[in-house]
Structure formats: structure tokens, C-alpha cells
Design an enzyme around this catalytic site. Structure first.
Site, short mmCIF file in Angstrom:
data_model
loop_
_atom_site.label_atom_id
_atom_site.label_comp_id
_atom_site.label_asym_id
_atom_site.label_seq_id
_atom_site.Cartn_x
_atom_site.Cartn_y
_atom_site.Cartn_z
N ARG A 79 0.77 -1.32 -0.10
CA ARG A 79 0.02 0.00 -0.10
C ARG A 79 0.83 1.24 -0.10
NH1 ARG A 79 -3.77 -2.24 -1.62
NH2 ARG A 79 -5.72 -2.41 -0.80
N GLU A 111 -0.79 8.63 -5.04
CA GLU A 111 -1.32 8.14 -6.57
C GLU A 111 -2.84 8.45 -6.67
OE1 GLU A 111 -2.61 3.35 -6.45
OE2 GLU A 111 -0.38 3.87 -5.96
N HIS A 153 0.65 0.41 -9.88
CA HIS A 153 -0.27 -0.27 -8.92
C HIS A 153 -0.95 -1.54 -9.66
CE1 HIS A 153 -2.94 0.29 -5.34
NE2 HIS A 153 -2.94 -1.04 -5.30
#
Length: 325
Positions: free
Chosen positions: A213, A237, A254
């Protein structure tokens, strides 16, 4: 019954349409006005479920097709009778594959365990890979897979997961990879777990990997300490820090957990939970993939990294258009 589904959650198109008014939305279309009359939502990390979104709505069920729930205000949902379901373990193999590929790209001598794949001698460490150690922070679904993968490659493994009683000192390792949820409180908060103080105890040149994360690793501390690093999950992000991106050994948008198997598992878990909550028949996700298989040829993580570094402003677009592995 009205159900809102993030359009980028695959394998659900048309499955619930006989039983509900189903609307497939872009992530940014999940607004307070849009969810007001919804009974249920199936979302991803891009939808922040808090009072701003949910106050005054009919929502009683939220399923997130992700492992984590840090994008959901669990206290608010609990206080307002909203059931929240996540999908622990759904993409653990995909994330482990990502970490393995990152090691293949950066550690000399490590090569795919698949004998049909070519052996590639690579860079970054001066010692043989079997003289290196890897620290795994978090021994959940992903961490356990990474543990086995690293052992299979002959790496010495140190594990840190205080809530589970594992107190290994990962700062002595050559490689440190994080696989914890993002938490801000409790006995063992993980926000900025890897900060300047943590890095000061690490070996000079220790490789840091964050595919868990954004926020678990303090990215500015990485720049200050000068450790090599690989990042898939970022602070802030999709508006990522360009200086951090520039200095990353490898970078991605991601997608560590983005595989067909992982996505199908998540969609299946969300659908099962929704059907049970509303008393619907046991429905099945679509059999055929909704997107073609992505790049798994040798060096795929390097190509993704080059792509992101060339188009950092397109982070979200690249992520949404990514073809599942």
C-alpha cells in the site's frame, strides 16, 4: 434493488442484471448524488467510501474487489449498519509473481523457477544471490507466498510480523519487501513503517520493495537515504512524485496484483458476499476473460517501468488499460 459496480471490476457484466438495477460506473462517477439511491456497491481502491460519499444514501452493502480496506471508513460504515466485504488473498499469487520478477530483474543469479524460462544473470548486487537475505514484513496471504518463493530460490529469509509473533530484524537484510495492510493506529501502525529511522538501521544499498500500500514506505525518506527501491503502490497516487519515480530502480502503476486469476477471485468473492447478503441465488462470474492476457514475456516489469517513467501523467490511464497477466 440498485447495485453500482466499478466498470473496471471484470467478470461481472450482466451477471446481476436479472435481479437488480445494475449500473456500471467509472471510478470518478461514484459521487454522493450517484450513490444516494443505491443499495449496494462493488468498488475498487479508487472509490473512497466515507461520510462525504455515503451520508443520506440507502447503501447497506459495500464489497471492494481488493485485499485492503483503507479506502473505506469502517467506523462510519459500522455505525450506520453498512456491511463491508473485502477479498483477502484474492491476488496473493499475482503479487508474489511481481516480487519474483522484480528480483529477477535486479538480483544476479536469480532466475525463474520454471525450467522452460531462460536463466538471466542480472545486476545490482555484487554477491551471489544465494549469499543474500530477504526480509519480509507481513506474513499474511501474500507474505506467505513470497516466503516460499524466496526459500525456493535459496535466499535466506527473515520475517517480521509482530501481531503474529514474528520479530525478525529485517533491517539486517539485503532486500526488504512489505506486505502489510495500511493502518494509522493500533499497537502496530504501518503508516510510514519504512521511514528515515527504519532506513537508518538498514544496510547501505538494501533494496526496498513496496507492492503493498502507498504510505507504508516514506518515499521522501527513500530519496534522502539513497536506498535503491522498487515501487508499485505510491503515496498520493495517481499523482505520484516525479522525483521518486525518476530515482526508482523499477516502478509500476499499482498493478502488482493485476492478474486474470486474481481479478476473477476478487469478483467471485464480491458476488458471493452480495448474493448471500441480499438472499439472491448463487450466481457465478463470467467464464470468459473480458480482457486479453497481458505481457508475461521475459522482462515485462522493466517494460512497464519504462512506460510509466515516460508517461507519469498517464498513471491512472495506464492502470485502467493494463491487460491482465
Amino acid at each position: 434493488m440498485q447495485v453500482l459496480i466499478d466498470k473496471y471490476v471484470p467478470f461481472l457484466q450482466g451477471v446481476l442484471d436479472r435481479y437488480a438495477d445494475v449500473r456500471y460506473l467509472e471510478p470518478e462517477q461514484f459521487t454522493a448524488n450517484a450513490v444516494r439511491d443505491a443499495d449496494a456497491m462493488i468498488i475498487r481502491t479508487r472509490t473512497r467510501c466515507n461520510a462525504d460519499l455515503l451520508k443520506g444514501s440507502k447503501v447497506q452493502f459495500i464489497a471492494t474487489a481488493t485485499i485492503g480496506t483503507d479506502h473505506i471508513d469502517l467506523d462510519y460504515c459500522h455505525a450506520h449498519g453498512i456491511k463491508v466485504v473485502s477479498c483477502p488473498g484474492c491476488n496473493s499469487k499475482a503479487v508474489c509473481d511481481y516480487v519474483e520478477e522484480a528480483l529477477i530483474e535486479t538480483v544476479p543469479g536469480i532466475h525463474p523457477l520454471d525450467p522452460d524460462q531462460p536463466v538471466r544473470l542480472l545486476r545490482s548486487f555484487e554477491r551471489r544471490y544465494d549469499q543474500l537475505s530477504i526480509g519480509i514484513v507481513g506474513l499474511g496471504h501474500v507474505g506467505m507466498r513470497v516466503y516460499k518463493m524466496a526459500r525456493d530460490h535459496g535466499l535466506r529469509v527473515v520475517v517480521s510480523d509482530p501481531p503474529l509473533g514474528f520479530m525478525g530484524d529485517v533491517t539486517e537484510c539485503d532486500i526488504i519487501t512489505f506486505h502489510t495492510p495500511l493502518t494509522h493506529d493500533g499497537e502496530y501502525p504501518t503508516w510510514h513503517l519504512c521511514d528515515e529511522k527504519f532506513l537508518s538501521r538498514c544496510k547501505p544499498g538494501a533494496l526496498i520493495i513496496n507492492a503493498a500500500r502507498g504510505g507504508i514506505v516514506d518515499e521522501q525518506a527513500l530519496l534522502k537515504r539513497g536506498n535503491p527501491f522498487i515501487i508499485d503502490t505510491w503515496e498520493g497516487e495517481p499523482n505520484i512524485h516525479r522525483d521518486v519515480l525518476e530515482h526508482a530502480m523499477l516502478a509500476s502503476y499499482h498493478i502488482a496484483g493485476y492478474s486474470i486469476g486474481g481479478k476473477r477471485n476478487a469478483s467471485r468473492q464480491c458476488l458471493k458476499a452480495l448474493c448471500e447478503h441480499f438472499g439472491l441465488p448463487k450466481l457465478k462470474v463470467k467464464k470468459e476473460p473480458e480482457v486479453g492476457r497481458g505481457d508475461k514475456e521475459s522482462g515485462w516489469i522493466r517494460r512497464i517501468s519504462d512506460q510509466l517513467k515516460a508517461q507519469p501523467e498517464a498513471f491512472e490511464q495506464l492502470r485502467q488499460e493494463y491487460r491482465l497477466r
